[in-house]
Design an enzyme around this catalytic site. Sequence first.
Site, short mmCIF file in Angstrom:
data_model
loop_
_atom_site.label_atom_id
_atom_site.label_comp_id
_atom_site.label_asym_id
_atom_site.label_seq_id
_atom_site.Cartn_x
_atom_site.Cartn_y
_atom_site.Cartn_z
N GLU A 295 0.86 -1.18 0.00
CA GLU A 295 0.00 0.00 0.00
C GLU A 295 0.89 1.22 0.00
OE1 GLU A 295 -3.85 2.12 2.03
OE2 GLU A 295 -2.96 0.42 3.06
N ASN B 23 -11.79 -3.23 -0.32
CA ASN B 23 -10.62 -3.42 0.55
C ASN B 23 -11.00 -3.92 1.93
OD1 ASN B 23 -8.03 -3.05 1.85
ND2 ASN B 23 -8.87 -1.18 2.69
N GLU B 24 -11.53 -3.05 2.76
CA GLU B 24 -11.76 -3.40 4.17
C GLU B 24 -13.14 -2.90 4.58
OE1 GLU B 24 -8.53 -3.32 7.69
OE2 GLU B 24 -9.48 -1.38 7.33
N CYS C 206 -6.37 1.23 2.15
CA CYS C 206 -7.38 2.28 2.19
C CYS C 206 -7.30 3.25 1.02
CB CYS C 206 -7.29 3.03 3.51
SG CYS C 206 -7.76 2.03 4.95
#
Length: 685
Positions: free
Chosen positions: A51, A401-402, A248
């Site tokens: 990331e 992603n999350e 993120c």
Amino acid sequence: MRSTTRLPALGLALLGTLGASAQSAAPASLTVQVNKPGAAVNKNMYGLFFEDINFAADGGLYPELVKNKSFEINPGLIGWRALQGAANLDAYAVRNEQGISQNNAHYLRLTTRNGAGGEAGIENEGFRGMGVKDGGEYTLSFYARRGAGDINGLTASLVGQRGESLGQVAVSGFTNEWKKYTAVVKATGTQNKAHLKLVLTGTGTVDLDVVSLYPKDTWNKRPNGLRTDLVQLLKDMKPGFLRFPGGCIVEGRTLSERYQWKETIGDVAARLPMINRWNMEFRHRSTPDYYQSFGLGFFEYFQLSEDIGAEPLPILNVGMACQYNSGELAPMGSASTKGGPNAGTAPHDHATDDPSLDVFIQDALDLIEFANGPATSPWGAKRAAMGHPAPFNLKMIGVGNEQWGPQYLERYIPFAKAVKAKYPGIDLVSSAGPSPDGELFDTASKRLGELKADYIDEHYYAKADWFRQNVGRYDKYARGGPKIFAGEYAAQSVNTGSENNKNTWDCAISEAAFMTGLERNADVVGMASYAPLFANVDAWQWTPDLIWFDNLNSYGSPSYYVQQLYSLNKGTKVLPVTMPGGAKNGADNLFASAVADEPTGEVVVKLVNYSATPRPVSISLAGAKGLGKTGRAQTLASADLQTQNSLKEPKKLAPQEATFAVKGSTLSYTLAPYSFTVLRVAGKR
């Protein structure tokens, strides 16, 4: 590059002393059922999570030395300043009339004054300085357009921290039309925090844009290549996969700030930069100059995956901005009713003010074509034009992603349906949210199981003792459901998100203990990756991290070597292990797992001794035949749980290698205090 070193004589003597001091203690007896191999270990089990946090891309893996080279970052002079004492520099400002291109509209206009003294020009600070090496060659390139006056060129200089010259080159021939100029600067010294100075020749007005200073020494010597030492650290791990670009930043603080892969391919000079979502996330590490140039884009990520032998795992936005920020949602759209998954495959400008979910789904379908389609397909042609006519053989993508909650699940379903309809062979990685437990986690896991998801991505950032206490986490998971991707995890020495977290041996050995549980449950856990991957020592936002670097040097943390030892010794089949007295794995702070490495015929046993004293073990290799007379041990050990590596001591804690004798089918070995040991024994089942 070898990742282990021979154990020095002092280390051998220490092992002998430890063995002698432990003679009075009864060995802990373990049994490895060599003749009863279990589940297959995924060949891509241990991989990497990349990331762009901690200046991992610009200022890190992507070695462009000039910050804000195209003057597109608002305000447009981030990274730049007028030369100190430049008395004859009358004016300088970022303009946008008749720029180079639509995507690169801004440029810098400089106007010099007649008759004044001093140098007229500008300088760039780089990313917390510029790392240059004595004798290294750096390609200088820029666009220039001459206005009124007689400015014919400029002199570019590398300048050290004390103002000393570290190499320079003159460039001339400016015209009244935009033109690209290229030259090579050879450094005459080594410095970690140099900067670039551009001094104009003559007086008048000149426009400058896309000012680049790029090292010739890149991975595979590519013109837009990556930093060699950082790629080497990745390759040395022999990772099974590379997850990119996050994290993120996939989501963005708002949907307009989301990562859009189509904006990161093609001509590097035409890629439009964007502020990085981590620039102001943490007040204690505010970095308002942190942006993404996208010089490292999706093509380069695929290329890097290929270079290091890893399967590419791109993560795509599912129509949701980061739920820790705005939580903005794309309208659901009508992918199931408007044209279906085959609609709109031609390249197009997909940036809209209010994109529906259809846009995000189409981006995924187009990405698969970009990666795997023939060079005659619309998106495959773009890949081929960038120099890679052969497909990248993409096999999996991440859907979001999350994310968590019902908003994610309602978007995941049409997303997955559309992708599977057109590309049924592509595995999808789905999200269980940011926490490893709780109502939202349970709901997501249950529903994704019902939907027969391929992989469920679980994340856990917790204190070190959590990892030791949860070594049996996957023992109780149902077999036959979705595979688990342990996609982000790292032991925290203080608290999750604390600026005081350190990459201590306590964290790394606790991760090693936890990973015995991942390995033992390879029928459930298909992939795993530590996170984050990179951190710049002068510009980080989050710690701990796997690999640390400055502008010239880098090192792996103790956690790096734990990950590496697992990856290099992952084997092919799980072997059942019975702990002393039939106790659970982790009882009395002893952790173990074992695998068979069928291509080499070796048995691999991993052992963690989380105690302050040496521990003798007796390991019965039940059913083993034709064992060799010697085995190989690789050990990470430190009696000080707070031990860390650093730029000054990059291998203060690194694997040490030794051999040991094998007699019959029983191994006797003494584990050092606070140690992670990998034993390899040649043999046939």
